[in-house]
Write a protein that holds these residues in place. Structure first.
Motif, short mmCIF file in Angstrom:
data_model
loop_
_atom_site.label_atom_id
_atom_site.label_comp_id
_atom_site.label_asym_id
_atom_site.label_seq_id
_atom_site.Cartn_x
_atom_site.Cartn_y
_atom_site.Cartn_z
N ALA A 338 0.93 -1.20 0.23
CA ALA A 338 -0.02 -0.07 -0.01
C ALA A 338 0.91 1.09 -0.19
N VAL A 339 0.63 2.11 -1.01
CA VAL A 339 1.43 3.28 -0.94
C VAL A 339 0.95 4.48 -1.41
N MET A 340 1.14 5.65 -0.84
CA MET A 340 0.65 7.06 -1.27
C MET A 340 1.48 7.50 -2.25
N ASP A 341 1.00 7.79 -3.19
CA ASP A 341 1.61 8.17 -4.59
C ASP A 341 0.83 9.11 -5.27
N THR A 342 1.92 10.10 -6.08
CA THR A 342 1.22 11.25 -6.91
C THR A 342 0.94 10.48 -8.20
N ARG A 343 1.11 9.40 -8.52
CA ARG A 343 0.50 8.66 -9.89
C ARG A 343 -0.89 9.17 -10.09
N GLY A 344 -1.15 9.60 -11.39
CA GLY A 344 -2.50 9.99 -11.54
C GLY A 344 -2.78 11.52 -11.52
N SER A 345 -1.84 12.36 -10.83
CA SER A 345 -1.75 13.63 -10.76
C SER A 345 -0.88 14.27 -11.93
N ASP A 346 -0.25 13.52 -12.52
CA ASP A 346 0.87 14.36 -13.22
C ASP A 346 1.66 15.31 -12.57
N ARG A 347 1.58 15.17 -11.45
CA ARG A 347 2.45 16.30 -10.60
C ARG A 347 4.11 16.22 -11.12
N ASP A 348 4.77 14.94 -11.32
CA ASP A 348 5.95 14.98 -11.37
C ASP A 348 6.56 14.38 -13.04
N MET A 349 5.32 14.29 -13.49
CA MET A 349 5.77 13.65 -15.15
C MET A 349 6.63 14.57 -16.01
N PHE A 350 6.55 15.96 -15.80
CA PHE A 350 7.37 16.85 -16.50
C PHE A 350 8.83 16.71 -16.54
N MET A 351 9.33 15.91 -15.36
CA MET A 351 10.62 15.60 -15.18
C MET A 351 10.89 14.16 -15.23
N ALA A 352 9.86 13.30 -15.07
CA ALA A 352 10.30 11.97 -14.87
C ALA A 352 9.57 10.97 -15.86
N GLY A 353 8.88 11.63 -16.79
CA GLY A 353 7.95 10.83 -17.92
C GLY A 353 8.60 10.20 -18.96
N MET A 354 9.98 10.68 -19.29
CA MET A 354 10.64 10.16 -20.23
C MET A 354 11.45 8.81 -19.36
N ARG A 355 11.36 7.35 -19.81
CA ARG A 355 11.66 6.50 -19.14
C ARG A 355 13.03 5.95 -19.79
N GLY A 356 13.75 5.11 -19.12
CA GLY A 356 15.08 4.45 -19.50
C GLY A 356 16.23 5.78 -19.57
N VAL A 357 16.03 6.80 -19.08
CA VAL A 357 16.99 7.72 -18.72
C VAL A 357 18.14 7.38 -17.56
N PRO A 358 19.37 7.16 -17.92
CA PRO A 358 19.99 6.80 -16.74
C PRO A 358 20.10 8.09 -15.42
N PRO A 359 20.07 7.93 -14.35
CA PRO A 359 19.75 8.67 -13.19
C PRO A 359 21.30 9.57 -12.90
N LEU A 360 21.91 10.16 -13.95
CA LEU A 360 23.06 10.82 -13.94
C LEU A 360 23.01 12.26 -13.11
N ILE A 361 22.09 13.16 -13.74
CA ILE A 361 22.10 14.14 -13.21
C ILE A 361 21.24 14.14 -11.89
N ASP A 362 20.80 13.04 -11.23
CA ASP A 362 20.53 12.69 -9.96
C ASP A 362 21.41 12.90 -8.90
N MET A 363 22.49 12.80 -9.31
CA MET A 363 23.62 13.32 -8.33
C MET A 363 23.43 14.59 -7.63
N VAL A 364 22.87 15.47 -8.38
CA VAL A 364 22.77 16.63 -7.94
C VAL A 364 20.88 17.17 -8.06
N ALA A 365 20.31 16.63 -8.60
CA ALA A 365 18.87 17.10 -8.90
C ALA A 365 18.06 16.40 -8.09
N THR A 366 18.34 15.36 -6.97
CA THR A 366 17.21 14.73 -6.10
C THR A 366 16.55 15.65 -5.27
N THR A 367 17.10 16.73 -4.85
CA THR A 367 16.39 17.46 -3.84
C THR A 367 15.21 18.03 -4.40
#
Length: 627
Positions: A338-367
């Motif tokens: 059971a999880v509380m999730d923003t799925r369905g709201s499109d809240r984060d899709m503008f930055m995470a919607g493209m799949r298969g991108v290696p999380p390289l910028i996440d070294m600095v963009a996670t916040t």
């Protein structure tokens, strides 16, 4: 490749990395769900008069954005549940000696019955004599009942009614004792102990998990810990010198020997997904074999939940949808999440919607990636259940509160203005889920914010509501008690009081190549801050990069961060990514880039410029500053 197939590839790739999972079954069909609202004490914004509560058992405040309220776990009988509330009103009403004041823990009936006084709730901590609660902390979050039915955790305190069940009328304030919890962090055992947050009781009722963070070099370091609870009736060192629970055999859920997400091999950078470095601990699995936590992203800007086996360190990815997931509870039989999730709201899709991108910028963009889910205190969570095998194909779990009109401000079960909060909790027999919500309020709406605020239709204009979902086609089960697990976590590091907070390894400044599993590569340039204490920017150029041989990524992305304070982050984001193959996606910033500022403690999202992701015919824009 369709968007849903990309999710399947991501989820199954994570699952196939786990040797204990031999096959992934077809997704389950949706289940029938009935949802009711659980009763709470009456609400007042003024005096708690006999007209409001004739029984004289107190009134609670409105609970704007959950202030003074949080739901908790079921008692072992499955017919009572714990909650933290704040009683309010004039101290001389309904009587001069009212014990119903301030922060308290109550039990709520879930079966429609009442306690002997006629109320469907009972205040457990109201009226406890001061001599029965010496040295306790003023923390009330994450209330959780022990499986003996006689004790409960709230904040960093444990309430104990001795030989009596908490629900019994014999469990009176005079018989209840409240003990503080202490984590020793000094070599000589002195002082008040270390900071404890995100605290959870292990299902064996013997062990205790928690998170703690420190500010080092202007940045927040957070780690998860595992420990044993040990009652100390007569401590001789440390504060407070009162009967208390000590945390012993503490283990940091991190080891320098654990392979970090990124490593370097010559001039190549190598990604190691599913690493068991526990930062923010979120709880345990139903049978207690795993610890749950928010882990390093498997895909860029996609914040997900993971579970690591305490005995082996083996990791599985619990969620894979590109929206943000956080509060989580695994069913007692370990088969459902059971999880509380923003799925369905499109809240984060503008930055995470493209799949298969290696999380390289996440070294600095996670916040930024982990903070956009909020607008001030508003959460965009809704409750989903996902089977053990996770998101795959066109299966993204089942939204529990999907029924209803869906009209904003209507008060319906699926009213989008009612937002899910932490933590959902499974019943002991696996047939029910309890969760709570709050309604959008200022400053996320109203005032200078052009979005109108909805009116609460709850009794007394209450801003919170406590819900109970029943899965009517399920048969209840009875599981054996969870046996105590070992104090030893082989992949962790035994905590030594006084030890410094570990420093997570990071990639040195330089230019590297990430080779795609199927084809192509990404040129990665990492630049440090001037004092070389942390990474300042990551720039990536993708050339026919592919991990699946089906979709191919080209283009660049560059993220630079600065931190005027340890909670405030300013990001400068430039992106022009194009993905071709069976799916056609783009991730592009406006010509001047996307400039974002967010305070992790306040969650005020402010941005200039745009960042837009398209996936086939779907277009996802970043939230507006006031939304």
């Amino acid at each position: 490749m369709r968007f849903v197939e990309l999710i399947a590839a991501a989820a199954l790739g994570a699952l196939h990395a786990q040797p204990t999972i031999a096959a992934v079954p077809n997704p389950p069909a949706p289940e029938p769900v009935e949802i009711i609202e659980l009763p709470l004490p009456p609400v007042t914004t003024d005096s708690c008069t006999p007209d409001i509560n004739p029984r004289g058992t107190g009134c609670i405040n409105q609970g704007i954005y959950g202030e003074g309220f949080q739901s908790g776990s079921f008692l072992p009988d499955g017919r009572h549940i714990v909650a933290y509330v704040t009683f309010t009103g004039a101290p001389d009403a309904p009587n001069p000696a009212s014990i119903y004041n301030g922060s308290q823990i109550i039990l709520i009936k879930t079966d429609g019955t009442s306690f002997p006084n006629g109320d469907p709730w009972k205040c457990v901590t109201c009226g406890v004599p001061a001599e029965n609660s010496q040295g306790t902390s003023d923390t009330w979050d994450y209330p959780h009942a022990f499986q003996d039915g006689k004790r409960l955790l709230f904040g960093t305190n444990i309430a104990d009614c001795g030989e009596y069940s908490l629900i019994d009328s014999e469990c009176t304030p005079e018989r209840l004792f409240i003990y503080p919890i202490r984590w020793n962090v000094t070599p000589d055992g002195s002082g008040a102990g270390g900071a404890i947050r995100e605290q959870r009781i292990h299902p064996d009722n013997v062990h205790f998990g928690f998170s703690s963070f420190e500010i080092t070099n202007g940045a927040i370091s957070q780690f998860g810990y595992f420990s044993r609870l040990q009652f100390n009736p007569s401590p001789t060192t440390g504060e407070p010198l009162v009967p208390r629970y000590d945390l012993v055999n503490v283990t940091t859920l991190y080891s320098p020997e654990v392979t970090p997400p990124w490593t370097v091999d010559g001039d190549q950078i190598v990604f190691n997904p599913l690493t068991n470095i526990v930062g923010e601990l979120r709880g345990f699995s139903g049978r207690g074999g795993e610890v749950t936590y928010i882990g390093y992203s498997t895909e860029s800007c996609n914040i997900d939940l993971y579970a690591a086996e305490l005995a082996t360190g083996s990791v599985r990815r619990l969620t894979a949808h590109p929206e943000y997931a956080d509060p989580v509870d695994i069913s007692p039989d370990d088969q459902w999440t059971a999880v509380m999730d923003t799925r369905g709201s499109d809240r984060d899709m503008f930055m995470a919607g493209m799949r298969g991108v290696p999380p390289l910028i996440d070294m600095v963009a996670t916040t930024v990636a982990s903070s956009v889910r909020n607008n001030h205190q508003r959460r965009f969570f809704q409750l989903y259940i996902i089977d053990r095998y996770g998101d795959r194909g066109d299966y993204f779990g089942q939204k529990v509160n999907a029924a209803g009109s869906g009209v904003a401000g209507s008060g319906a079960i699926n009213d989008p203005e009612w937002n899910g909060r932490a933590d959902p909790r499974w019943s002991p027999d696996g047939t029910q889920l309890a969760y709570w919500q709050d309604i959008t309020a200022s400053p996320a709406c109203g005032g200078v914010n052009p979005l109108p605020c909805p009116n609460s239709t709850e009794p007394g204009g209450r801003y919170v509501r406590f819900m109970l979902a029943t899965f009517t086609s399920r048969k209840p089960y009875t599981l054996p008690r969870v046996e105590p697990v070992s104090d030893v976590v082989p992949w962790g590091t035994p905590y030594v009081p006084g030890a410094t907070v570990p420093t997570l390894p990071r990639i040195p400044e330089g230019t590297y190549t990430l080779v795609g599993t199927a084809s192509g590569s990404a040129k990665v340039t990492i630049t440090d801050n001037t004092d070389a204490s942390s990474i300042k920017s990551v720039a990536v150029q993708h050339t026919d990069y592919s991990d699946d041989g089906i979709n191919f990524l080209n283009g660049y992305e560059n993220y630079t961060r600065s931190n005027p304070s340890y909670t405030l982050e300013i990001g400068e984001w430039y992106s022009d990514l194009v993905q071709t193959g069976e799916t056609n996606s783009t991730k592009k910033t406006s010509p001047g880039g996307f400039h974002v500022s967010i305070d992790t403690f306040v969650n005020i999202f402010e941005a200039n410029g745009t960042l837009t992701t398209t996936v086939d015919d779907n277009v996802y824009l970043q939230p507006l500053n006031y939304s």
